[in-house]
Design a protein around this motif. Structure first.
Motif, mmCIF file in Angstrom:
data_model
loop_
_atom_site.group_PDB
_atom_site.id
_atom_site.type_symbol
_atom_site.label_atom_id
_atom_site.label_comp_id
_atom_site.label_asym_id
_atom_site.label_seq_id
_atom_site.Cartn_x
_atom_site.Cartn_y
_atom_site.Cartn_z
ATOM 1 N N CYS A 40 0.767 -1.219 -0.077
ATOM 2 C CA CYS A 40 -0.008 0.247 0.405
ATOM 3 C C CYS A 40 0.362 1.100 -0.068
ATOM 4 O O CYS A 40 1.781 1.417 1.510
ATOM 5 N N CYS A 43 -0.289 3.255 3.990
ATOM 6 C CA CYS A 43 0.212 2.502 5.063
ATOM 7 C C CYS A 43 1.625 2.126 4.772
ATOM 8 O O CYS A 43 1.813 1.374 5.936
ATOM 9 N N CYS A 54 -5.333 -1.235 -1.167
ATOM 10 C CA CYS A 54 -5.302 -0.783 -0.032
ATOM 11 C C CYS A 54 -7.328 -0.871 0.727
ATOM 12 O O CYS A 54 -7.321 0.652 0.298
ATOM 13 N N CYS A 57 -6.690 2.019 2.751
ATOM 14 C CA CYS A 57 -6.427 3.514 2.917
ATOM 15 C C CYS A 57 -7.243 4.119 1.480
ATOM 16 O O CYS A 57 -7.103 5.230 1.715
#
Ligand SMILES: [Zn+2]
Lengths: 150, 386
Positions: A40, A43, A54, A57
């Protein structure tokens, strides 16, 4: 008066579209016998199996990284009863975190002695290390590999 | 704008209702709810329906044949296991937004028509990465139960005690599907389905319909209300494997339920849940699901869970968990989360008959859907939230 029942059967055919990310993941399984995750961009978690974004996020995950082939078992179940339409028991199914990954991956654990279920459960409770084992002729499916206790 | 439940209708739950078509089940529950509310269908502004996977019934959009009244807005909700509570929350929201004054919420589960439900449940998983594995509601619960045993010291006996308590509570609930006095030993002696889950710990397959009438505060009149003091619905990531390494929010921490509880408690003014909530109706299709709910609802710390199970049998000051028998007594999937709210409403309204808990000023009802990526918490009270 007799209550009437009418027989029915749902037997539809489908073709599921795996999408680009999973297609590449499956391609890596078939061609290179390796398991890939995607990182990701926000993150920075390495998500396995690979995916396009992701879902926490809402960010793209476009860096591809190989994980494993060894890992640690996280949790498991041993299926001991047959259900219609599902594979025959006994079956060990587990979440495993492959080395390098930030998430765990589900698959079957093969090669265990299941003559004593309780004993096998205690062995799995110790969260053993496992290794990914590929089938002889990978087809590009999640079932191309399983886990084996090291 | 406060919202109250003034009508509850339940067909009761069984393996199957061979004497009723799907639309007749819906009609029956709706009729009972309207009767309880002392209202006719003409006084209802809107109808909200909840049905989860169509494949369980083998009928697509099974609610379509059961129109209730004429000329009203209608919508259907499907959020898996929380379908029933989501439908109630939708009604609550429409009324609070002043888009309706009275809403009829109705849910149906028709899985009595399915001859292979675990096969259907396998189709709720991801077709790309998961469907080739024997993932079902049972094995999903088993994966978590084994983790709880390892982390917090739950034993097979704890799972059996929880299940047995629910069976015995269900003996006092005429609407329950299962009326069987099951001891903890009976649970442990029943066949192992998927380690560590035994057959008698798994919830039954039930069908039936549940309905509710929700009204704004101006329409309560002389009816007995259960006030919706707090209602919150929270999502989580779908992938269970993604939750294993999250600090404080692992696969067995039920972060979504915890956040939903915090939000609903704040609305309701609940700050000491263990004392303020006398009756707790949990969406716990398995004992392990109940254990995960204790810390999420603030009833005890995670590591105190096993002791909390034991204390329930000896400490009368603790909240009564699943006085109805919960999903162990009946698990009509689409409506199970609505039944939790219905039962909590009956407790608050002192209309729960033999299963009535004494002095229920407030009750709480939970819902869990999908791979627990949906959680709902609903706090009901005798009075409006301050
Ligand atoms: Zn992320």
């Amino acid at each position: 008066m007799e209550l009437v029942t009418i027989e029915g059967k749902w037997d539809f055919n489908y073709t599921y579209f795996a999408g680009e990310s999973a297609s590449r993941f499956f391609h890596e399984l078939r061609e290179n016998q390796r398991i890939m995750g995607t990182r990701c961009t926000k993150c920075e978690k390495l998500l396995v199996p690979a995916r396009a974004y992701c879902d926490v996020c809402m960010s793209v995950t476009d860096e591809w990284v190989e994980v494993g082939p060894e890992g640690t078992l996280e949790t498991f179940t041993i299926i001991t009863t047959a259900f219609p339409g599902l594979p025959k028991p006994p079956i060990v199914m587990a979440y495993v975190t492959l080395d390098g990954a930030d998430t765990a991956l589900i698959n079957l654990v093969h090669g265990m002695d299941l003559s004593d279920i309780e004993k096998a459960a205690q062995k799995l409770n110790a969260l053993p290390r496992v290794r990914v084992e590929f089938i002889d002729e990978p087809k590009g499916r999640i079932t191309d590999f399983s886990f084996k206790l090291i | 704008m406060s919202v109250a439940i003034i009508g509850v209708g339940q067909t009761g739950y069984r393996r199957s209702f061979a004497d009723k078509s799907s639309r007749e089940l819906i009609w029956e529950a709706a009729r009972l709810a309207l009767e309880d509310a002392g209202m006719g269908i003409d006084a209802i502004d809107m109808v909200i329906s909840g049905v989860a996977p169509d494949a369980l019934a083998g009928e697509a959009s099974v609610e379509r044949t059961a129109m209730l009244g004429f000329g009203k807005p209608f919508l259907r909700i499907n959020t898996g296991g929380v379908t029933g509570s989501s439908a109630v929350f939708a009604g609550n929201t429409f009324i609070r937004a002043r888009r309706a004054r009275a809403v009829l919420v109705v849910g149906l589960e028709r899985m009595g028509q399915a001859t292979s439900s675990q096969q259907v449940f396998n189709t709720i998983f991801d077709p790309v990465y998961e469907k080739d594995f024997p993932l079902t509601t049972i094995t999903m619960a088993a994966l978590r139960a084994s983790m709880l045993m390892r982390l917090y010291g739950y034993t097979a006996m704890h799972w059996a005690q929880i299940a047995s308590r629910s069976y015995r509570n269900a003996l006092r609930n005429p609407l329950a599907h299962i009326h069987r006095d099951v001891s903890p030993e009976d649970v442990l002696n029943s066949p192992l389905l998927a380690w560590p889950i035994h057959r008698y710990e798994a919830c039954p397959m039930s069908e039936g319909a549940c309905a509710m009438v929700l009204v704004d505060e101006g329409m309560v009149g002389d009816r007995i209300p259960a006030w919706i003091q707090g209602a919150a619905s929270i999502t989580d990531s779908y992938a269970m494997g993604d939750r294993i390494h999250r600090p404080g929010a692992t696969l067995v921490d039920l972060l979504s339920l915890k956040l939903a509880a915090q939000r609903a408690y704040a609305e309701a003014g609940v700050d000491r849940p263990r004392e303020q909530l006398r009756a707790v109706e949990l969406y716990s299709a398995f004992s392990s699901a109940e254990a995960m709910a204790y810390p999420a609802l603030g009833l005890c710390a995670s590591e105190d869970g096993p002791r909390f199970v034991e204390a329930q049998f000896t400490d009368p000051t603790l909240p009564v968990i699943n006085p109805s028998g919960g999903p162990q007594g009946a698990n009509p999937v689409s409506v199970t989360a609505m039944v939790r709210i219905a039962e909590a409403a009956l407790q608050v309204r002192e209309m729960a008959g033999e299963r009535q808990v004494a002095d229920v000023e407030r009750a709480v009802a939970t819902g869990q859907g999908g791979a627990t990526q949906f959680s709902t918490v609903c706090v009901l009270g005798k009075r409006q939230a301050a």
